[in-house]
Design a protein around this motif. Structure first.
Motif, short mmCIF file in Angstrom:
data_model
loop_
_atom_site.label_atom_id
_atom_site.label_comp_id
_atom_site.label_asym_id
_atom_site.label_seq_id
_atom_site.Cartn_x
_atom_site.Cartn_y
_atom_site.Cartn_z
N ILE A 202 0.84 -1.21 0.00
CA ILE A 202 0.00 0.00 0.00
C ILE A 202 0.87 1.26 0.00
O ILE A 202 0.63 2.21 -0.76
CB ILE A 202 -0.96 -0.01 1.21
N ALA A 203 1.90 1.27 0.86
CA ALA A 203 2.77 2.44 0.93
C ALA A 203 3.49 2.68 -0.39
O ALA A 203 3.61 3.83 -0.85
CB ALA A 203 3.77 2.27 2.07
N ILE A 204 3.96 1.63 -1.01
CA ILE A 204 4.64 1.75 -2.30
C ILE A 204 3.66 2.25 -3.36
O ILE A 204 3.94 3.18 -4.13
CB ILE A 204 5.25 0.40 -2.72
N MET A 292 17.00 -13.44 -8.96
CA MET A 292 16.07 -12.90 -7.97
C MET A 292 16.39 -13.34 -6.55
O MET A 292 16.33 -12.54 -5.60
CB MET A 292 14.63 -13.29 -8.33
N ASP A 293 16.72 -14.59 -6.35
CA ASP A 293 16.95 -15.09 -5.00
C ASP A 293 18.13 -14.43 -4.31
O ASP A 293 18.22 -14.42 -3.08
CB ASP A 293 17.16 -16.61 -5.01
N GLU A 294 19.06 -13.88 -5.09
CA GLU A 294 20.23 -13.23 -4.50
C GLU A 294 19.98 -11.76 -4.23
O GLU A 294 20.91 -11.04 -3.83
CB GLU A 294 21.43 -13.37 -5.44
N ALA A 295 18.77 -11.29 -4.43
CA ALA A 295 18.47 -9.85 -4.31
C ALA A 295 17.41 -9.58 -3.25
O ALA A 295 16.57 -8.69 -3.41
CB ALA A 295 18.02 -9.30 -5.67
N ALA A 296 17.42 -10.33 -2.15
CA ALA A 296 16.42 -10.16 -1.11
C ALA A 296 16.66 -8.86 -0.33
O ALA A 296 17.78 -8.55 0.05
CB ALA A 296 16.42 -11.35 -0.16
N GLY A 297 15.60 -8.12 -0.10
CA GLY A 297 15.69 -6.87 0.64
C GLY A 297 14.78 -6.89 1.85
O GLY A 297 14.14 -7.89 2.18
N GLY A 298 14.70 -5.74 2.53
CA GLY A 298 13.88 -5.61 3.72
C GLY A 298 12.79 -4.57 3.54
O GLY A 298 12.81 -3.78 2.59
N LEU A 299 11.84 -4.55 4.49
CA LEU A 299 10.70 -3.65 4.40
C LEU A 299 10.76 -2.51 5.42
O LEU A 299 9.79 -1.77 5.57
CB LEU A 299 9.41 -4.44 4.62
N GLU A 300 11.89 -2.35 6.08
CA GLU A 300 11.97 -1.34 7.13
C GLU A 300 11.60 0.04 6.63
O GLU A 300 10.78 0.75 7.22
CB GLU A 300 13.38 -1.32 7.74
N ARG A 301 12.17 0.47 5.52
CA ARG A 301 11.93 1.81 5.02
C ARG A 301 10.48 1.96 4.54
O ARG A 301 9.83 2.98 4.80
CB ARG A 301 12.89 2.13 3.88
N VAL A 302 9.98 0.95 3.86
CA VAL A 302 8.62 1.05 3.34
C VAL A 302 7.60 1.10 4.47
O VAL A 302 6.61 1.85 4.40
CB VAL A 302 8.32 -0.14 2.40
N LEU A 303 7.81 0.34 5.52
CA LEU A 303 6.88 0.37 6.65
C LEU A 303 6.97 1.69 7.41
O LEU A 303 5.98 2.13 8.01
CB LEU A 303 7.13 -0.83 7.56
N GLU A 304 8.12 2.35 7.35
CA GLU A 304 8.21 3.71 7.88
C GLU A 304 7.35 4.65 7.05
O GLU A 304 6.70 5.56 7.59
CB GLU A 304 9.67 4.18 7.87
N TRP A 305 7.32 4.44 5.72
CA TRP A 305 6.44 5.25 4.86
C TRP A 305 4.98 5.05 5.25
O TRP A 305 4.21 6.01 5.33
CB TRP A 305 6.62 4.86 3.39
N TYR A 306 4.61 3.80 5.48
CA TYR A 306 3.22 3.51 5.85
C TYR A 306 2.86 4.20 7.15
O TYR A 306 1.78 4.82 7.26
CB TYR A 306 3.01 2.00 5.96
N ALA A 307 3.73 4.12 8.15
CA ALA A 307 3.47 4.76 9.43
C ALA A 307 3.38 6.28 9.27
O ALA A 307 2.53 6.93 9.90
CB ALA A 307 4.57 4.39 10.43
#
Length: 347
Positions: A202-204, A292-307
């Motif tokens: 949603i934030a994205i 693709m499998d070698e490019a895993a990321g995190g959602l920390e920044r995106v969830l900050e956007w949502y908040a």
């Protein structure tokens, strides 16, 4: 090829040697417009088995089946069909209702051939692995053109999405939907539940819509979307799936949901990718999503956007699909035009 009534045994490579898989009615026509048969669909899946397994392996997978081809009825099989051979493995999943099911979990090529023999066109994997079916390792964004828009509009919105993903520290991998849309997948670490991943989408999606308001929307209600591309955030909800890369779609040309690169996406035509053309393209160019499998990321920044959206803009959660139980923090599931209507006796 053999007659409709004849069955043949196919020798399919397996982890411990070849397996025999029975193919029934190989010349049964599944796509009348082009005369594409069941046998051709099965051979297609044999040709792309390696990259398709890369997209499906260890994932609970729904099957969209067309036993009588595209002119017959289709249905989703969310549970392992009865009579499955012993090498077909499963994963236990929990639906939003709380009910559970043992879902197909592809692990080898013979499973793909067996499923195709039952009339499977699309493989719809969950965005999880069976080691942890409650924490997705894949974030998915479905760019769905609304009436008055087309594939070119989805591609234009995907370019904006790519910019947003870059800012989020995520790597997006685009593919055609097999129709007019574009799907973008991101590999993520399996550290967040379905609710958090949906909030991330949603934030994205909101940032994409903010940057391209004339072309993109997150409006759940169709009456508010207009002639724009809908970023379907609810495809990130539990038990919602999209067709995998390399899946055959139930369309007259037997198109395929084709993985592509960002560089080639603006120039592709979805109709160019079908059961007859894709095996040659794969043999020549390989799998565009191999890394693709070698490019895993995190959602920390995106969830900050949502908040921040919730705190600073008053933008909280969005409606879930109607079949879902009411979720915490979810707004009313009433389309805006009805919500504005006054009772008949109102003054």
């Amino acid at each position: 090829m053999a007659s409709k009534s004849a069955a043949v045994l196919l020798s399919v490579p397996g982890p411990d040697g070849a397996r025999e898989v029975r193919l029934t009615s190989p010349d049964k026509v599944y796509f009348p417009e082009r005369g594409i048969t069941k046998g051709e669909v099965v051979e297609y899946y044999r040709a792309v088995a390696e990259p398709l397994l890369g997209a499906l392996r260890e994932r609970p997978t729904n099957l969209k089946r067309y036993p009588d081809g595209i002119d017959g009825e289709s249905f989703f099989a969310k549970r392992l069909p009865k009579g499955a051979p012993p090498y077909v493995e499963t994963a236990r999943v929990t639906f939003p209702s709380g009910r559970t099911a043992d879902s197909l979990c592809p692990t080898e090529q013979a499973v793909l051939v067996w499923a195709a023999n039952m009339g499977t066109f699309d493989f719809h994997p969950w965005p999880v692995r069976r080691a942890d079916v409650d924490r997705p390792d894949e974030l998915r964004i479905d760019l769905d053109p609304q009436p008055g828009t087309d594939f070119a509009d989805a591609v234009a919105v995907a370019a904006v999405l790519r910019e947003v993903l870059d800012e989020a520290g995520l790597v997006g991998w685009p593919k055609t939907s097999g129709g007019r849309g574009v799907h973008v997948f991101c590999r993520i670490r399996p550290e967040w539940d379905f609710v958090a991943v949906r909030h991330a989408v949603i934030a994205i999606a909101r940032r994409v819509a903010d940057r391209s308001p004339d072309r993109a929307t997150v409006a759940w209600w169709k009456e508010e979307r207009g002639e724009r591309v809908f970023l379907d955030y609810n495809q990130a909800a539990r038990d919602r799936t999209v067709a995998s890369a390399w899946s055959v779609r139930g369309r007259p040309r037997a198109t395929v949901s084709m993985p592509v690169t960002w560089e080639t996406l603006p120039d592709v035509e979805p109709e160019d990718f079908d059961v007859r053309t894709v095996p040659g393209l794969y043999a020549e160019h390989g799998d565009p999503h191999a890394g693709m499998d070698e490019a895993a990321g995190g959602l920390e920044r995106v969830l900050e956007w949502y908040a921040a959206d919730e705190r600073d803009r008053g933008l909280g959660d969005l409606p879930y699909p109607p079949e879902y139980p009411k979720m915490p923090g979810e707004p009313m599931r009433v389309q805006p035009s009805r919500a504005r209507e006054k009772p008949a006796d109102a003054t």
